[in-house]
Write an enzyme that holds these catalytic residues in place. Structure first.
Site, PDB file in Angstrom:
ATOM      1  N   HIS A  10       0.827  -1.208   0.000  1.00 36.40           N
ATOM      2  CA  HIS A  10       0.000   0.000   0.000  1.00 36.40           C
ATOM      3  C   HIS A  10       0.861   1.257   0.000  1.00 36.40           C
ATOM      4  O   HIS A  10       2.055   1.233   0.325  1.00 36.40           O
ATOM      5  CB  HIS A  10      -0.912   0.010   1.226  1.00 36.40           C
ATOM      6  N   GLY A  11       0.246   2.378  -0.335  1.00 32.25           N
ATOM      7  CA  GLY A  11       0.946   3.659  -0.290  1.00 32.25           C
ATOM      8  C   GLY A  11       1.285   4.068   1.136  1.00 32.25           C
ATOM      9  O   GLY A  11       0.742   3.526   2.110  1.00 32.25           O
ATOM     10  N   GLU A  14       0.041   7.956   7.189  1.00 25.79           N
ATOM     11  CA  GLU A  14       0.488   8.956   8.166  1.00 25.79           C
ATOM     12  C   GLU A  14       1.376   8.307   9.221  1.00 25.79           C
ATOM     13  O   GLU A  14       2.400   8.876   9.617  1.00 25.79           O
ATOM     14  CB  GLU A  14      -0.729   9.624   8.825  1.00 25.79           C
ATOM     15  N   ARG A  59      -5.820   1.017   4.670  1.00 25.32           N
ATOM     16  CA  ARG A  59      -4.725   1.574   3.868  1.00 25.32           C
ATOM     17  C   ARG A  59      -4.511   0.781   2.591  1.00 25.32           C
ATOM     18  O   ARG A  59      -4.184   1.341   1.545  1.00 25.32           O
ATOM     19  CB  ARG A  59      -3.450   1.641   4.696  1.00 25.32           C
ATOM     20  N   GLU A  83      -1.720  -7.185   7.536  1.00 20.41           N
ATOM     21  CA  GLU A  83      -0.434  -7.090   8.210  1.00 20.41           C
ATOM     22  C   GLU A  83      -0.470  -7.943   9.478  1.00 20.41           C
ATOM     23  O   GLU A  83      -1.551  -8.270   9.993  1.00 20.41           O
ATOM     24  CB  GLU A  83      -0.142  -5.620   8.557  1.00 20.41           C
TER      25      GLU A  83
END
Length: 209
Positions: A10-11, A14, A59, A83
């Protein structure tokens, strides 16, 4: 027949930018992460593939959603692509984790594959879930090409799994946000084809390597 997997991280989020451990907790994509997801989408737009799978965490789903807008695929979420759950360490920086939970953080950092973080899971458990999912997809889509959006921990484990590197060995390779990684799956065997390709990010000045 070989199934081709394009496995994407994923990108940037934050929490990635702040160095916080995420696990099953979530954090929005950062401004950079949104651009990274769009760069992946632009790269995939002219490509042919059968299906778009994703971790069910936000995300990864947002990254996949931006890809789907360009490619026209439905996003197919699967919790097995998540994850690793990090329990009581989630949301903390590594320094905060070291200070608040020194014994847990030391055991986590030691890399023992069967160590279960309180409230979380072990790397062995996460690898089992991810490989089960991917091999199921490989059998379902024999001879096809798939795109899967997942996480750095899952990609690291599959990298080790495919090359026979022990899970406890220190990590000496990078797992880049929005990196493009290709693995081929054939009759129960994984073969690494491409790792850490970020040419799509360089084209938009987002590569930080």
């Amino acid at each position: 027949m070989t199934t081709q997997f394009i496995l994407l991280r994923h990108g940037e989020t934050e929490w990635n930018s702040l160095g916080r451990l995420q696990g099953h907790q979530d954090s929005d994509l950062s401004g950079v992460g949104l651009k990274q997801a769009d760069a992946l989408a632009a790269r995939l737009a002219p490509e042919s593939f059968s299906a778009l799978y994703s971790s069910d965490l936000g995300r990864a789903r947002e990254t996949a959603r931006r890809i789907a807008v360009r490619t026209g695929h439905a996003v197919l979420p699967d919790s097995r692509l998540r994850e690793r759950g990090l329990g009581i360490l989630e949301g903390l920086t590594r320094e905060e984790a070291r200070q608040r939970h020194p014994d847990v953080f030391a055991a986590y950092s030691g890399g023992a594959p069967d160590y279960v973080v309180p409230g979380g899971e072990s790397t062995a458990q996460r690898l089992r879930h991810a490989v089960e999912c991917l091999e199921e997809l490989g059998a379902r889509h024999r001879g096809e090409r798939l795109v899967v959006v997942t996480h750095g921990g899952v990609l690291s484990l599959l990298f080790r799994h495919s090359l026979g590197i022990p899970p406890s060995a220190p990590r000496t390779f990078s797992v880049l946000n929005a990196g493009w990684n290709q693995f081929d799956y054939h009759e129960g065997t994984w073969r690494l084809v491409t790792w850490g390709d970020v040419t799509h990010l360089r084209a938009t000045s987002l590569d930080d390597t």
